[in-house]
Design a protein around this motif. Sequence first.
Motif, PDB file in Angstrom:
ATOM      1  N   PHE A 212       0.990  -1.059  -0.041  1.00 10.54           N
ATOM      2  CA  PHE A 212      -0.004  -0.091  -0.092  1.00 10.54           C
ATOM      3  C   PHE A 212       0.681   1.190  -0.040  1.00 10.54           C
ATOM      4  O   PHE A 212       1.574   1.417   0.956  1.00 10.54           O
ATOM      5  N   SER A 213       1.145   1.899  -1.175  1.00 10.03           N
ATOM      6  CA  SER A 213       2.140   2.664  -1.482  1.00 10.03           C
ATOM      7  C   SER A 213       1.693   4.325  -1.205  1.00 10.03           C
ATOM      8  O   SER A 213       1.679   5.075  -2.239  1.00 10.03           O
ATOM      9  N   PHE A 214       1.393   4.455   0.110  1.00 12.87           N
ATOM     10  CA  PHE A 214       1.053   5.790   0.740  1.00 12.87           C
ATOM     11  C   PHE A 214       1.576   5.982   1.989  1.00 12.87           C
ATOM     12  O   PHE A 214       2.155   5.093   2.761  1.00 12.87           O
ATOM     13  N   TRP A 229      -3.262  10.733   1.631  1.00 11.75           N
ATOM     14  CA  TRP A 229      -3.191  10.277   0.242  1.00 11.75           C
ATOM     15  C   TRP A 229      -2.230  11.128  -0.579  1.00 11.75           C
ATOM     16  O   TRP A 229      -1.821  12.327  -0.245  1.00 11.75           O
ATOM     17  N   THR A 230      -1.624  10.453  -1.532  1.00  9.71           N
ATOM     18  CA  THR A 230      -0.864  11.198  -2.325  1.00  9.71           C
ATOM     19  C   THR A 230      -1.184  10.754  -3.760  1.00  9.71           C
ATOM     20  O   THR A 230      -2.239   9.920  -4.190  1.00  9.71           O
ATOM     21  N   LYS A 231      -0.432  11.347  -4.871  1.00  7.05           N
ATOM     22  CA  LYS A 231      -0.649  10.842  -6.243  1.00  7.05           C
ATOM     23  C   LYS A 231      -2.195  10.747  -6.960  1.00  7.05           C
ATOM     24  O   LYS A 231      -2.423  10.019  -7.550  1.00  7.05           O
ATOM     25  N   ASP A 266       5.816   0.298  -1.080  1.00  9.42           N
ATOM     26  CA  ASP A 266       6.228  -0.429  -2.329  1.00  9.42           C
ATOM     27  C   ASP A 266       8.015  -0.362  -2.317  1.00  9.42           C
ATOM     28  O   ASP A 266       8.534  -1.241  -2.793  1.00  9.42           O
ATOM     29  N   THR A 267       8.324   0.719  -1.862  1.00  9.10           N
ATOM     30  CA  THR A 267      10.013   0.746  -1.538  1.00  9.10           C
ATOM     31  C   THR A 267      10.427  -0.301  -0.726  1.00  9.10           C
ATOM     32  O   THR A 267      11.643  -0.547  -1.084  1.00  9.10           O
ATOM     33  N   VAL A 268       9.703  -1.011   0.099  1.00  9.27           N
ATOM     34  CA  VAL A 268      10.163  -1.729   1.184  1.00  9.27           C
ATOM     35  C   VAL A 268       9.929  -2.998   0.359  1.00  9.27           C
ATOM     36  O   VAL A 268      10.963  -3.920   0.470  1.00  9.27           O
ATOM     37  N   VAL A 285      14.873   2.567  -3.981  1.00  7.27           N
ATOM     38  CA  VAL A 285      13.950   4.010  -4.534  1.00  7.27           C
ATOM     39  C   VAL A 285      13.023   3.676  -5.485  1.00  7.27           C
ATOM     40  O   VAL A 285      13.283   2.843  -6.390  1.00  7.27           O
ATOM     41  N   LYS A 286      11.903   4.315  -5.705  1.00  4.83           N
ATOM     42  CA  LYS A 286      11.113   4.230  -6.568  1.00  4.83           C
ATOM     43  C   LYS A 286      10.795   5.431  -7.219  1.00  4.83           C
ATOM     44  O   LYS A 286      10.511   6.659  -6.410  1.00  4.83           O
ATOM     45  N   ILE A 287      10.859   5.499  -8.458  1.00  5.04           N
ATOM     46  CA  ILE A 287      10.389   6.874  -9.367  1.00  5.04           C
ATOM     47  C   ILE A 287       9.526   6.423 -10.348  1.00  5.04           C
ATOM     48  O   ILE A 287       9.945   6.074 -11.520  1.00  5.04           O
ATOM     49  N   THR A 289       4.964   6.845 -10.868  1.00  5.98           N
ATOM     50  CA  THR A 289       3.851   7.897 -10.627  1.00  5.98           C
ATOM     51  C   THR A 289       4.327   8.960  -9.608  1.00  5.98           C
ATOM     52  O   THR A 289       4.261  10.172  -9.580  1.00  5.98           O
ATOM     53  N   GLY A 290       4.533   8.153  -8.450  1.00  2.70           N
ATOM     54  CA  GLY A 290       5.177   8.960  -7.140  1.00  2.70           C
ATOM     55  C   GLY A 290       6.597   8.576  -7.094  1.00  2.70           C
ATOM     56  O   GLY A 290       7.267   7.743  -7.790  1.00  2.70           O
ATOM     57  N   THR A 291       7.212   9.252  -5.993  1.00  3.93           N
ATOM     58  CA  THR A 291       8.641   8.794  -5.845  1.00  3.93           C
ATOM     59  C   THR A 291       8.735   8.702  -4.062  1.00  3.93           C
ATOM     60  O   THR A 291       8.187   9.271  -3.556  1.00  3.93           O
ATOM     61  N   ASN A 292       9.894   7.699  -3.939  1.00  2.00           N
ATOM     62  CA  ASN A 292       9.918   7.520  -2.382  1.00  2.00           C
ATOM     63  C   ASN A 292      11.144   6.516  -2.168  1.00  2.00           C
ATOM     64  O   ASN A 292      11.479   6.086  -3.303  1.00  2.00           O
ATOM     65  N   ALA A 293      11.586   6.543  -1.130  1.00  2.00           N
ATOM     66  CA  ALA A 293      12.861   5.832  -0.734  1.00  2.00           C
ATOM     67  C   ALA A 293      12.924   4.967   0.494  1.00  2.00           C
ATOM     68  O   ALA A 293      11.995   5.660   1.638  1.00  2.00           O
ATOM     69  N   PHE A 350       9.106  17.603  -3.160  1.00  2.00           N
ATOM     70  CA  PHE A 350      10.079  16.755  -3.806  1.00  2.00           C
ATOM     71  C   PHE A 350       9.621  15.959  -4.905  1.00  2.00           C
ATOM     72  O   PHE A 350       9.940  15.970  -6.260  1.00  2.00           O
ATOM     73  N   GLU A 351       8.300  15.350  -4.666  1.00  2.00           N
ATOM     74  CA  GLU A 351       7.791  14.312  -5.635  1.00  2.00           C
ATOM     75  C   GLU A 351       7.226  15.223  -6.689  1.00  2.00           C
ATOM     76  O   GLU A 351       7.280  14.644  -7.934  1.00  2.00           O
ATOM     77  N   LYS A 352       6.824  16.278  -6.388  1.00  3.29           N
ATOM     78  CA  LYS A 352       6.212  17.153  -7.758  1.00  3.29           C
ATOM     79  C   LYS A 352       7.170  17.767  -8.395  1.00  3.29           C
ATOM     80  O   LYS A 352       6.816  18.187  -9.489  1.00  3.29           O
TER      81      LYS A 352
HETATM   82  C1  BGC Z   1       3.785   7.681  -1.423  1.00  5.80           C
HETATM   83  C2  BGC Z   1       5.019   6.850  -1.138  1.00  5.80           C
HETATM   84  C3  BGC Z   1       5.238   5.760  -2.478  1.00  5.80           C
HETATM   85  C4  BGC Z   1       5.676   6.668  -3.582  1.00  5.80           C
HETATM   86  C5  BGC Z   1       6.103   5.623  -4.668  1.00  5.80           C
HETATM   87  C6  BGC Z   1       4.318   8.460  -2.735  1.00  5.80           C
HETATM   88  O1  BGC Z   1       3.482   9.459  -3.238  1.00  5.80           O
HETATM   89  O2  BGC Z   1       3.758   8.619  -0.511  1.00  5.80           O
HETATM   90  O3  BGC Z   1       4.320   5.956  -0.018  1.00  5.80           O
HETATM   91  O4  BGC Z   1       6.120   5.022  -2.046  1.00  5.80           O
HETATM   92  O5  BGC Z   1       4.562   7.404  -3.914  1.00  5.80           O
HETATM   93  O6  BGC Z   1       4.929   4.963  -5.070  1.00  5.80           O
END
Ligand code: BGC
Length: 547
Positions: A212-214, A229-231, A266-268, A285-287, A289-293, A350-352
């Motif tokens: 659950f990637s939020f 929420w994000t994205k 998702d990063t985990v 690291v995920k880059i 739709t969204g991004t995270n590490a 940063f994500e934006k």
């Molecule tokens: C979320 C993260 C997620 C990342 C990549 C971000 O918008 O807050 O939890 O890992 O997107 O999917």
Amino acid sequence: MGKLALGVAVGVAVATCAVAGVVVGRRLRSRRKWRRVVGVLRELEESCETPVGRLKQVVDAMAVEMHAGLASEGGSKLKMLLTFVDRLPNGLDFLASNLICCPRFVVCFCVVCVVLFVNLLFGFVVRSEIGTYYALDLGGTNFRVLRVQLGGTRSSILSKDVKRQRIPQHLMTSTSEDLFDFITSKLKQFVEQEETVSEAAQSRTRELGFTFSFPVKQISIRSGFLIRWTKGFAIEDMIGCEIIERLQAALMKKGLDMCATVLVNDTVGILALGHYYDADTVAAVKIGTGTNACYMERADAIIKCQGLLTSSGAMVVNMEWGNFWSSHLPRTTYDIEMDMESPNPNDQGFEKMISGMYLGDIFRRVLLRMCEESDVFGPVSSKLLIPFVLEMPLMAAMHEDDTPDLKVVAAILREKLEIQDVPLKARRLVVKVCDVVTRRAARLAAAGIVGILKKIGRDGTGGITGSRSRSDAKMRRTVVAVEGSLYTSYMMFREYLHEALNEILGEDVAQHVVLRTTEDGSCVGAALLAALHSSSSSSSEGLHRRR
Ligand code: BGC
């Protein structure tokens, strides 16, 4: 006669001057317009500049914010969330295959033999991940259901079956019940189509990992509450809710005998799969739709959680780096406007600037400004007024258009944005805009990665205090697992990221840092973690005993 001739000559001269005047006037006007459009580009270039000095400031800011986020709850915009993942799957298959290439192979081989012998003697196996496990992956534009079969003497991934599906747009802003009904109905279809699962596996409760990637505040490996929420997701009734409870209720409603054993970001999952393949993997690291590490942190460094005891003395920390902010980030008026008009203003700064969901919209805003400044692109297309109309893959396609007359650019402008007959020199400008926006994103992502390396003392400078010089800091091989469409499918992005990594770290250090792409890590990794935390293999018995 003479007068007439003179009159005609004067008339012709006046007419010629008038025509020349009109032509010159037009040229001047068109040059002025062109200069205005080029001015928009120049301004963009200047405000997106990321010289290495600035990137290093971002690196330092990232490392400092990581410390602050670990020191106290709310101490930084970086949430630095606990994941309760204190050990990661390890693939002996890979260890074995890597050993063959190792010069000290004989020594290593003997060590492995002794370990295996001792394990056999005491009825243990080193690997614990065996059986059929599932994963549900919810987090971006796509949703995935997965089944993996782990087995063999070293419980390698024997088979993997993934189904991908786009999340219908309306579900992203609907109710949690609608969303969970949708994902569990897809899971049910998937399970019902199973052929290969053994009877023994079918008779026991199926176990799954839920990705659950939020941003989620976890209280254990299988329990967590949604922070926000994000994205583009915005389902009000979910905020503050326990996620696994919602999922289990939906599974029950569908009559599915399944149990979610782990809840992961998702990063985990990516880190878990990365580590499964390569034990030197310390961060992911995920880059997309969204991004995270996320990365493996020493438990004693997580000051906000004093006395945290983990079996390994460490824990994976979900940084939620999408929300990182620093005054050193090169921010443009387009970023500011996009943020203000977004559903989550002042969040995910940063994500934006980095991730796939937003890059296309920054581009759209720049192009709109160019169209407003001049008619080089013809009349302003109404399509350009629609937020998020241009998705990242199209922007990447324009950026990477290698046809001599930029046919792809022309086609996308025409078909997607309804901008017709754009001259070649203006199409070149479009490519340049894509380049500036993407290059900034990639270079900032690289700075983020080095920030993590700095925090864990793997950037060759001796960590955040910088007390050791590059020369006396011994560099260990350091692997960062990376996933997400920007990195995996956008070649220019990846090249810019690598280039910046080398610039920041310097070649001597950069050669020890490996960015390794994993595939479907967010869900395969979740399934591996579900296996590691399987309820049918309670604690040490399940995790270490031969089954
Ligand atoms: C979320 C993260 C997620 C990342 C990549 C971000 O918008 O807050 O939890 O890992 O997107 O999917």
